[in-house]
Structures are given as structure tokens and as C-alpha cells.
Design an enzyme around this catalytic site. Structure first.
Site, PDB file in Angstrom:
ATOM      1  CD1 TRP B 355       0.595  -0.053   3.187  1.00 18.00           C
ATOM      2  CD2 TRP B 355      -0.844   1.644   3.239  1.00 18.00           C
ATOM      3  NE1 TRP B 355       0.832   0.661   4.335  1.00 18.00           N
ATOM      4  CE2 TRP B 355      -0.030   1.707   4.402  1.00 18.00           C
ATOM      5  CE3 TRP B 355      -1.826   2.623   3.060  1.00 18.00           C
ATOM      6  CZ2 TRP B 355      -0.184   2.705   5.368  1.00 18.00           C
ATOM      7  CZ3 TRP B 355      -1.962   3.612   4.038  1.00 18.00           C
ATOM      8  CH2 TRP B 355      -1.146   3.656   5.168  1.00 18.00           C
ATOM      9  CG  ASP B 356       4.877   0.827   1.450  1.00 19.35           C
ATOM     10  OD1 ASP B 356       3.970   0.167   1.982  1.00 19.35           O
ATOM     11  OD2 ASP B 356       6.056   0.820   1.822  1.00 19.35           O
ATOM     12  CD  GLU B 484       2.152  -2.901   9.165  1.00 17.54           C
ATOM     13  OE1 GLU B 484       3.334  -2.555   9.311  1.00 17.54           O
ATOM     14  OE2 GLU B 484       1.733  -3.477   8.157  1.00 17.54           O
ATOM     15  CE  LYS B 589       6.012  -0.747  11.505  1.00 19.46           C
ATOM     16  NZ  LYS B 589       5.547  -1.825  10.627  1.00 19.46           N
ATOM     17  CD  GLN B 590       2.813   3.048   9.190  1.00 20.88           C
ATOM     18  OE1 GLN B 590       3.373   1.963   9.206  1.00 20.88           O
ATOM     19  NE2 GLN B 590       2.502   3.658   8.065  1.00 20.88           N
TER      20      GLN B 590
END
Lengths: 752, 752
Positions: B355-356, B484, B589-590
């Protein structure tokens, strides 16, 4: 449901060999003696589809495990009991024609597992081109000499003379069906034609797990005469071939004796001598004499544990089959072993130890076998405490985390949602200590080794909870409850409840423990206070409107529908639905909240039990073999007799009727206690909390009566339920038992 | 942080070879041309630790995947881009002495990646026993002939005469480091000494994935003269050996030309001829001429996309390195390819599409490259729609589920918590259509192929939600959000928000779509009504007291602590903590909620953004390479300039400074857009919603100025930010742009 064996109270017998059901038949005719076991493979070989399976207790391999992306704390390996060298081989040739029931013409096939003594008998008439021969095999694994397997072949020519060649084999060239990349797990170490032995070692592994070396020795005899035969060897194999002339209508017997020793007991270099000694001991008695000694030990077991059901032979067969298979798997002889979910009957679950032992096996064994048997199961966990500390440390946590799957105490299963999260097994290990102590009255375990286990477990829970400032409560996030149809849930009611119970039981028992143990464990006052604080402030999800305990935080947000709304062609859902759909569904695999009500039965009101049962049971698909029994016990307690009987039927003949369509892989050994639990704790309502044995029996309307025997605190008690209820003390000191709420005094009858 | 290359605006250069950092150096000096790429392995070989890596776009293998217990819906295989045959080999021997920088004595080592054109140069002076020779290698992968790799060797004896032997090799005997069981993925198909070719095929697989066949051809030349050399072959290998006398101080050049063709473009039987034709084309021009043509194409890219930073050479180098590596990975030449997270620089992430692409690459590419490049990325998803429908069906769901990881549209990652649950990628695919359309004004995609994608995605979401009767809301249970560090959560705010957005955007665009597409898709009024109902009744977790959107249902029950409370020696937590501890922690995480505020930037108030940023950023450990950039953009928007700059520094030199200590495995290609996003969307505040290009720039106090160029609706605009802000329209029709809230009219200057 598929019933391929005939109904009989003591026999599992079939007169048919259906190639499509060969694996199922093999599972059902597996035998074992606690030390080893094997599926119902045919001695003469079988070229059709089958699952070759011979398993040696505690002989396993740490297989490489592969997950998507490795993360800290994952187990290094996936342990599996490996398919061991096959020792039953007796290839048959009649006048040069190979006997193979996949291709040969035959008639009068009969296959019988006699539940009295775990004796497997098979006979058939081979119709060869030039000869017709009746073959009968009998085999058993001795309960007297655990390393011994005995096979007796009887051959009788029914028409004219024939020449029979028997090639008796030890075969180490075996594989597992479940190997990841067709690996072989055994490395042959040598064959000795003169001694009739082969020796093999499990392959090296990078995980520091010791390799196992096994030696197998075979010897043929006719009566007292040894037949060395012509011995040939190849790598990992040894074959002794004898030729026997068959005169018409004169049965000829040949016996194959096998000794299997492993490096668990005998160092590799001493195995040849040890096997020779055991073989001498074995062959010091005839097959018949060895069988009689073996059967005598079985008779003792049955005298203590038999369950008799009148008026329902299928149910009768079911319960005896289950008891026999359980006892063939485990009877407490080796404290290093445990009860694998498939015992010695298949590869699945890898022959390892699961929480099944404490949650389902101990509750039966504590009453159905001598206390030492259950005590050995408890001792197993204590002896693996270092592994449990290791497992907790792997997660960065204090205390002891008993593994979900193990051989040596170290977690060896490779799914994080199980390994990391199905933590409730840690409570079951503690609860088994409670059960054993409460039932037997024997406090020697809980006051010594057991306290080390309890404190290790409590220290784990105390570190695993977290305090939610928002709620002002201790919570347990990220668990998988007994309902494995959900993963990674928060505040699973069962887990939170049992975790707090562990702390409570440990705190209650700690002051009574042996002083030296107390000193060594050094549970400080501050630590005890912390445990008490967790007990006092544990969060339990509840719904006051529904009057139920909530399975976990967001369970009631699901699309709640009864399991009866699932179309029949989509059952079982685990074979028809994606894992995603199952996880999101409201359907429950096995007792979860209700497992808590079962364990902590005396702490909840009948109304609480009723509301929760009525809410959760309709959502339950019972797709774990462990589910029906717990529900049957609760249904019986709540007077839902029809439901209890329906659930009993699901559990008692699960394998005999291949209810879940997976028995071909092996038997569901650990769930075989379910029938017994449903009868004794369910129909008969046995409870034993607060040092008082109680019964509250009813008779299922389908039956004329049932009776069972239990051990209780040095006594053997027989409970017979028919139109009336009769309790008889067969042995031991007098006792007062509550029956349907009334005290009943029992003494051994002078007439007995 | 580890900086092994020197600071330079256009060069990535080192004068040291540290054996302990060989892999890191190899990653940083990887080159590619969209068609293929390779790590900075040495032509002459290197016997020390290194990671051999050559990768061909779209050439992959479906590897067997092993999970604990298989469940319905799991992908059948794990796809990985396999290490391709190595074609750079030029083993060197000087007077019989092998040149190997792991063992030889050498000086004056220089390694340079020139970012202007992706040219890798390496030189060193070999100090042999009998001779001292300066070697210089130059290599590039042609942007003109994509199948061509060119290596130029210059050797000069610095003292006395020497005999140089060069053994140029094609080597198909390669393996992957990440293979599960040391499998080899290539089967040699034959070598042709006369033609200088080897051909190999990927091994068969049981999943129906086509096998790939590749042919490699090499040829040596000196100037215009071909040197056939002495050719030897072995299975999967071919070597051409030439001997060159070196007179003192007279440089000698040798060029190795390589052509690589694959069955993606040329059928196996036609590959020899195709390669011969391409070799003729390649050798029709000198090395220098081919390099000049290649460099000219690079010059065009830089003219459109360069970013100049004044006063901070480290930052300058970082952004150019990132742009160069991105463009070497993908520039839209082949619609069947995409941007793998590690591009052609390592094995990890298997070279597959994540998905990046939509979440991080499209937002930069849409402005930094011609529209056709981004459009090719969109087309890739449309062309894989059948795979997306397959993936949804695997989960028992309607519509299209784009995969988390894929080569062909079919999910090929093997963790259920990712595969089944990280569903938000399906929204990113839709959002990329919005971004492309909103930025370029080109509606031709969304009105045709794009609408098929949107409707497939919307049908998935409409089936994936469930209606909670208790809450009277639609919910999405069982997802993994962008964070994640949590798995299997319920009602992830970002996922719910983006799912509803997908339905809304599809409903809004549907009436404008091509009539034939509308007819074919046949979205009924009832279906549209259902989508609207979901939009209207979607559940969004919020906390009114805190004034924030809640990451998921039970997030606020966690033990909330700022990331700054984690001891430094425990960072990054993914290398120090167990997965269990990470999952239960409050650490993010992000960007998760904040990713939604970034995407749907115009829908939220500044106060909403501020409250959520101030709540979530302190909990965020930024351990995804994709995290810092999004936070930098939001921090800049909220006037938190220091925070924005701090986060920019983390993203812009992530690999150059080995910030996450994992660049040795390969570069973080897809996160390399982060520096650009932080500058253009962050510092310069570019927005383009509602058909209005806007900027709101500030100058980081560490810099003297920065400027960048973007493509916008047929224009090239230069934005220069120093003490003042200057916008220049370099090409295209006039345009009014908002700058710091004020309209500014741009026309191409007559002076330009």
C-alpha cells in the site's frame, strides 16, 4: 457422522475394509501402552492410501518454523512427535504371491479391538491363485514390559498345501506427512543382522534440543523355538525372512517379538545390551502368558473405573472406547510424559502437551484413576517450571508462563495469537492443583512443589495485567480465550476471572505451604498486597441489562445471531468459512464464559449460570471436541436434561462416529474424557468442593440405568443410577456423601 | 545512526571500505533502471560478508508458505522477487594473483554514486606481490536500452609491466538469503559459448503461477573491437576470459556489455535472437555515447523535479539521493510493474507491491513526475482487479479487496493479521484515484477504468461492515490499522473513516462516469442507498472529553504513557520488546488517526488537527520509515516548525544515515518520498483540493533557502523559499495560486 464399526459393549469390531476409510479405521484401532503406540496399520503392508504411524512417547523433533515476519518472543521451533520406525512389518507371500489387501482377493475380514485389554485382532481369508489361507494377527503393546510389542500370526491353509514366506521387518525409512519440506527426521546409525537390531538417531537441530537415539530389536519364535530366518539389511532396515510350509487345515503360528529402547532411558551405546535383556525377559514367557499378565493389569483399571450403561449399547461402547484409549495413552507411568491431544494415534498436534491436560483430563483422572496418576500430571508441570520461566521472559514478563504446546516446558507452537495470547492455560495449570487437592485431600503437592508452580503463575499474572487509569481497574489486554474463534481480545471474562482466582488461591494457600518453600519463594508482603489489589480491582466485563458476563470488551457489538441460523451446508464453519469471517462472527467454538462457570462452579448462583448458559450456548458451534462435555455438565446442573443428553452424545462417540469428520487424522484423545465428565459430573452431578462429595443424579430417559466407580480419598465408590440411586462403598473407610441434597452414610458392606 | 558516505550535494561517495559495513555500502550504491537493478556488489567478486543481489522487475516466485495451522482464506503462497543471475562478474588476476578486496592489499579506494545519472564508479590501487595496478570500474543500467547493463574497466599498471586476466562471467547459480529451506529458485536451461549466453527458468510451482525464463548475454569489447576471449561454461554459468598485458602507466580499457531479456517480454525460444539484436544496438555506440544518451534522460527528470536546499548539504544530498533512487526504481515505463518497498536493492519485502505505493509514492509522484507516471501506477491496480475480486472472495466477501502484498493482484503475504485485516489499503487505492484526479484535473481515469476500481472497492466495504444492533451503527471489526503495532482491533477510526470516504467518493463520481462503464457496473439505486446508509450511520470512536478521534474501540484503556518514557536503550522497541509487549503498549508505529487527518486534510478544523496531533504524536515511536513524513507535514501545518524539521531529518536521510539500523538489507525506497513530502507539503504547505493550488511556506531556520519544481496541470512551477517566497511559472498557461492565503497570478516570464 460415519459409523464404520459395529456396536458392542466391549469390542470395536468391523467386518469390512473400505479402502476409502482406511485411515479412519486405522485411527480407531490404534493401540498404545503409555510408552509407545501405533495406528492400526497392517502387519503385511498395504499399498493403498493409509497413514503409517508409530509414535514413541517423548521422542520428538524441533522442526524449523516459518512465519511471515519474525518478531521478538516467537518460539524458535515447532515441536512435533515424529513418526518412529515401524516395527510391526510381516510381509506375507503365499506360493510366491504377495498378500496385500489393497490388491489381493480376500474374504471374511474381521478387525477387532478388544477394549478389555487393548488387544488388536485381525483375520481374513486370502484367496490366492494357488492357495486359500486364513490369516489371523493379534498384537498388543505390553503393559508389563513397556518396551515390548508382541505380534502373533496364525496361518491356516484352507485348501491344499501352501508355502508361506514371512518377511519380518524393522523399518526406519519413515517420514511424517506433516513435514514442511519432505524432510526426514531420522538418520540411520547402523543395522546388526546377528542381533536383529537397527539403530537410528533423530537429525541434528540448531536449537540445542537433545537428539534421540532409538534401537529396535526383533525376534521370531514358534512356541519356545526361536527362528532366526534369513536376515538381510539395508540402510535403516532389517528383514528376517522365514518360510513356513502350510499343510491343509493345520494352523501354523509364528510370533514376532519386538523391543524398542530409546535414549530417554538407555544411553545409545548401552541400548543393544538393554534390548537383549528385555528380549530375554519377554521371550521367557509365551505370547499367551505375556498377554495374560498384560490383561491382568487392565482388569485392575477397569475394576476401578468402569462405567456401565444399561439400555444403550452405543453409549456403552463409546464410554469404554474412550476410557481404554485414554488409559492406553497415559496412566502415569512416566512423569516426563503427558497426554497428547491425539495420543499415539496420529501426527496432528505433534504429540505435545496442551492445556487439554489440565482442563479436561485432570477433572476425570482425579476420580477415575489412582491419585498417583493425576499427581504425575501435576509433577510434569513442576518439572518444567524452568521452561515456563523462560517462556515468560521471552515475552519480557516476570513469573512462569506454562506453554500452549510443549515437550520440555518451552513453548513450541508458532502462532502469536496462540502462543502469546492464549494465556488462560496458565490458570488451568493452577486450577488442576486446586482440583487435585480438593478431590484427594492430599496437600503434599500444593504445599511443596505445587506452591512453586502457583507462585510462578501468580507472578506472571501480576506482571501481565495493566492498570487502566481511565477505568481505575486492572485489565488484561491482548488475549485469546478458550473460544479460539476470536483472537487478541481485551478483557476476556474467563481469563480475567481465572487470573484473579490464581492470585486468590495462591494467597490463600501460601501460609500453609512448607516453611522452606515459603522461604525460598520469598513472596514479600508488598507483593502479596499487590496481588490483593489486583484481585480487588480486577475488571470484569458484564452487561447488567442482559444479566450476563461479557465474553470480552466488544463482544456485544457483534452481529449477534444464534448458531441455528447458520445454514446446515456451512457447518462446521471452520471447514466452510474464511478465518476472517469466523473471527468476526458471534459464533463460539467452545465454552468460554461457561468454562469459568464450570470451573468455579460453587461461586455463581443458579440464576447467573442459567442466564449465561441461555445466552452463550445458542451462539456456540461446539467445533472443538472439548466443547460439548462442559456444556453437558452445566446443562445437567440446570435441569436441561435433553440438552445434556444431546451434548453427551456429541462427545461420547465423537471418534467412533467420526462426528467432526477428522478422525482419520487420529483420535481426539484429550476430549475423550468428555463422556465421563458428562455422566459423572453431569448426569450424576458429582461435585467435591468444600471437602464434601456430592451427587445430584438423574437418569437420561433413553437409558435404563448407569453406574460408575470412582476413587475418592482412599475409597472405591460405586454409584448406580436407575429408577433409584444406589451408592456403594466398595473399599475404604466410611464416608458421608450428599445425594440430592441429603446426607448418606456409606460403609463397606459386610456382605461384599 | 551511521554515516558511511561523505556529504556532497550530488555524490554519494566514500573513500573507505569497511568489511563490517559492506552490506550497508552495497545497499546505498544500488542502481536500477526500472527494468532491473542490483546492489553495489563488486565486479571482481568479494570473498567477505556481502549480500549478492540482482533483481529483475516482475520476475518472482510463489514460495511455499507455512503457518501454524492452515485456515480457510489464507494465501496459498508467499511471493518473492528472487535473486536473479548475476551479470557483472569480472574476476581479476594480476600476474596470477587474484584481486579480492577482502584479502588483497590495496589503497586509494573510492566509491561514488553520481546522482545525476545513476552511475556507479569505483577505483582502487591493487598492491600485488609483483605489480601495482589502479583499477577503475564504471557501471550503469541504461535508461535507453532497458535490457542493457554496461561495465567499463580501466586498468593501469603504476609500476612495471603486468599481465591482467579478466574472467567475465554470467552466473545463474544464485540463491536467496531469505529462502525457507535453502531452496534454489532457478533451473538452468542451457549455455551457449558461441553466443555468450546462459538461459534459466524459475522452478515449477504448484500454484499455477507462470514460470519465468531469462536469457543473459555478455560481450567484451575494447573500443570498437570485440574480444571473444576464451569461453568456458558449466551448468548455469558462462565465463569469457581475456588476458591483457599492462605496460607501465598506460591505462587499458575493457568494456563488458550485458543484455538481459525475460519471458515477460520475449518468449523463451525468441530470446537468443532478441538479445543478439539488442546487443548489436548497444554496441553500435561506445560506452561514452551510451552513457551520454542515458544521462540526457536523467537531465530531463532533474529539470522537472530537482529540489535545491541552500545552507544544508546533508539535507541536499538526502533529498537528491531519495529522488534518484525512486526514479531508478520506477518511472512509469512498464505498467505491469510497481514500486517495491526495497526496489531493486534487497530481498526483503520480496520486491512486491504494498500500500506504500498509494499512500506515500503517489502523493509525491503526482507532482514530481509527468502525469503519465502516476497514471501508470493507477492503471496497475485496475489491471489487477480480477485478483482483487479473487481476494475478497477468498474471505467470503463481495467486491474487490486489493492485496497487502502482490505481484499479480492476488494476495501473497502469509500473516492473517496483515492479509485479512489491514484492509485500509483498499481505501488508499481509491484515495490515489482522488489525488491523481484532484491534482492533474485529468478525469479520464476516474470516469473509466478508475470507476471500476472504485465500485469494486465500495462493494467490498459495504459487505465488510456489519450493523451493530446494540449501537445502531455500522462497524468494522477485526482490522489492523496503519499502526501495525496493534492487530485485530475493532473500529479503527482511520479505517472506518476511509471506508466511508470511499463510498462517498464513489457515489459522488459515479454519475459523471462514462455511460458504458455505469451500465456495465450496474450499481442499483438500492445499492447506492445502502452505501449512503453506511455513510450516514458509520460508527466513529471519539472521546469528547479529550476532544480526539480514538484510534480504536479500547485504545484509551491502555496504559497511556508518552514514547519519551521508553528508556533509550530499548529503542527501537521492535528490536528490543516482545511482540506481545508491543501490541499491548500504547506506542504507535506510524500515523494512524493522523494519517486520516493528512489524507482528508480539508475536512477537519485546525483545532481538531491540533488536539489529535498533540495526543497521538507523543505516543508515536516512528518505527516505520513511512511515519515521520506524514507527521512532518501536519506539524508544519500546525506551526510546529521545529517538530516538522526534526521529523524531516528523520525521513530525508533515513538510509544515508542508516537511522533504523536496517539499511544493510536494502533501501527503504517507498518511504524515500517522505523528504519531498515534508518539504513540499510540509515546509511549503502545498495543498490542491477544490481545484486550487495553494502554498503556505516557511523556511526552516537551519536553512538559507530551498526551491523545488513541480508539474501541475501542464505547467512547470518553481517555488523558491528564502527570506521571501518566489513562485515562477517555467512552462505552461497562466495560473492563479494561493500563497499564504493571498492569490498570486503566474505567467511564464518573457525573459525566461
Amino acid at each position: 457422522m460415519k459409523r464404520i464399526f459395529e456396536i458392542d459393549p466391549w469390542l470395536v469390531q468391523s467386518h469390512q475394509l473400505n479402502p476409502n476409510e482406511k485411515r479412519l479405521q486405522e485411527s480407531m484401532t490404534a493401540i498404545g501402552n503409555g510408552y509407545m503406540g501405533l495406528r492400526g496399520n497392517f502387519e503385511e503392508g498395504y499399498s493403498g492410501d493409509h497413514l503409517q504411524g508409530t509414535y514413541l512417547g517423548g521422542v520428538w523433533f524441533p522442526d524449523k518454523t516459518v512465519v511471515g515476519w519474525w518478531k521478538n518472543g516467537y518460539p524458535d521451533y515447532f515441536g512435533k512427535a515424529i513418526n518412529a520406525p515401524s516395527f510391526i512389518g510381516m510381509a506375507l507371500t503365499v506360493n510366491g504371491e504377495r498378500v496385500d489387501l489393497a490388491t489381493s482377493t480376500y474374504r471374511d475380514f474381521t478387525l477387532t479391538l478388544d477394549l478389555h485389554q487393548g488387544l488388536l485382532t485381525r483375520s481374513f481369508v486370502f484367496e490366492g491363485k494357488q492357495a486359500t489361507v486364513r490369516f489371523t494377527f493379534k498384537r498388543f503393546l505390553s503393559n508389563v514390559i513397556k518396551e515390548a510389542a508382541l505380534v502373533q500370526l496364525t496361518a491356516e491353509s484352507l485348501a491344499g498345501p501352501a508355502e508361506l514366506t514371512v518377511a519380518a521387518q524393522l523399518d526406519g525409512n519413515v517420514t511424517n506427512e506433516d513435514s514442511n519440506y519432505d524432510e526426514r527426521f531420522w538418520a540411520p546409525q547402523g543395522e546388526n543382522a546377528a542381533a536383529g537390531t537397527i539403530q537410528l538417531q533423530t537429525k541434528p537441530n540448531p536449537f540445542g534440543v537433545p537428539q534421540f537415539t532409538v534401537l529396535l530389536k526383533q525376534s521370531l519364535r514358534q512356541g519356545a523355538t526361536l527362528l532366526p530366518g534369513t536376515v538381510t539389511t539395508s540402510t535403516g532396515q532389517l528383514t528376517s525372512t522365514v518360510t513356513l510350509p502350510l499343510a491343509p487345515n493345520v494352523p501354523v503360528q509364528l510370533e514376532k517379538d519386538v523391543i524398542v529402547v530409546t535414549s530417554r532411558d538407555v544411553a545409545p551405546e548401552a541400548q543393544a545390551e538393554a534390548a537383549a535383556g528385555l528380549m530375554t525377559q519377554l521371550q521367557g514367557q509365551s505370547f499367551a502368558a505375556q498377554l495374560a499378565a498384560h490383561t491382568a493389569l487392565w482388569a485392575k483399571r477397569w475394576a476401578q473405573s468402569d462405567v456401565v450403561i444399561e439400555g444403550d449399547d452405543a453409549a456403552q461402547q463409546g464410554i469404554r472406547f474412550n476410557l481404554a484409549q485414554l488409559f492406553m495413552t497415559y496412566y502415569g507411568d512416566d512423569k516426563r510424559l503427558n497426554v497428547g491431544p491425539k495420543g499415539f494415534t496420529g501426527e496432528k498436534y505433534g504429540g505435545a502437551t496442551y492445556w487439554d491436560t489440565e482442563a479436561y483430563v485432570v477433572p476425570m483422572y482425579v476420580a477415575a484413576t489412582p491419585p498417583a496418576v493425576t499427581r504425575a500430571l501435576l509433577q510434569y508441570r513442576h518439572d518444567q517450571l524452568p521452561g515456563a520461566y523462560h517462556n515468560a521472559q521471552q515475552q519480557g514478563l516476570k513469573g512462569a508462563l506454562f506453554p500452549m504446546v510443549t515437550f520440555n516446558g518451552i513453548e513450541c507452537h508458532n502462532e502469536w495469537e496462540i502462543t502469546f495470547e492464549e494465556l488462560h492455560r496458565n490458570a488451568a495449570v493452577a486450577f488442576a492443583i486446586y482440583q487435585y487437592t480438593a478431590y484427594t485431600g492430599d496437600e503434599s503437592y500444593v504445599n511443596h512443589d505445587g506452591m512453586e508452580v502457583l507462585v510462578g503463575i501468580s507472578r506472571f499474572w501480576a506482571d501481565r495485567v495493566h492498570f487502566s487509569k481511565r477505568a481505575g481497574k486492572y485489565m488484561i489486554h491482548g488475549v485469546t480465550g478458550p473460544n479460539e474463534y476470536e483472537n487478541n481480545v481485551n478483557n476476556n471474562w474467563y481469563t480475567n476471572t481465572m487470573a484473579a482466582w490464581c492470585l486468590e488461591y495462591t494467597l490463600a494457600r501460601l501460609p500453609k505451604a512448607d516453611a522452606a518453600i515459603q522461604a525460598r519463594l520469598a513472596v514479600s508482603g508488598a507483593e502479596q498486597q499487590q496481588w490483593q489489589d489486583i484481585i480487588d480491582c480486577m475488571y470484569y466485563p458484564e452487561d447488567n441489562k442482559l444479566g450476563i458476563f461479557v465474553q470480552h470488551d466488544t463482544f456485544l457489538d457483534k452481529d449477534l445471531r444464534p448458531a441455528s441460523s447458520i445454514p446446515a451446508d456451512q457447518r462446521p464453519i471452520n471447514q466452510h468459512w474464511s478465518w476472517d469471517r469466523i473471527l468476526r462472527s458471534p459464533f463460539i467454538k467452545q465454552a468460554d464464559v461457561l468454562q469459568g462457570l464450570y470451573f468455579l462452579n460453587d461461586r455463581f448462583t443458579r440464576e447467573q449460570k442459567e442466564r449465561n448458559f441461555d445466552f452463550y450456548e445458542p451462539l456456540t458451534v461446539h467445533e472443538s471436541s472439548l466443547s460439548a462435555s462442559i456444556h453437558a455438565v452445566l446443562a445437567a446442573e440446570l435441569g436441561k436434561q435433553d440438552k445434556a443428553v444431546e451434548l453427551y452424545q456429541r462427545t461420547a462417540r465423537l471418534d467412533l462416529d467420526n462426528y467432526n469428520n477428522d478422525t482419520a487424522d487420529g483420535l481426539h484423545i484429550t476430549s475423550m474424557t468428555g463422556g465421563w465428565l458428562a455422566i459423572v459430573q453431569g448426569f450424576a452431578g458429582m461435585r467435591y468442593d468444600h471437602d464434601q462429595l456430592r451427587f445430584d443424579p438423574f437418569l437420561p430417559k433413553q437409558w435404563q440405568g448407569y453406574q460408575f466407580r470412582i476413587n475418592y480419598r482412599g475409597r472405591v465408590i460405586q454409584v448406580a443410577v436407575g429408577k433409584t440411586v444406589a451408592l456403594t462403598l466398595l473399599a475404604g473407610p466410611p464416608l458421608t456423601v450428599m445425594v440430592a441434597g441429603q446426607p448418606q452414610h456409606l460403609e463397606v458392606s459386610a456382605h461384599a
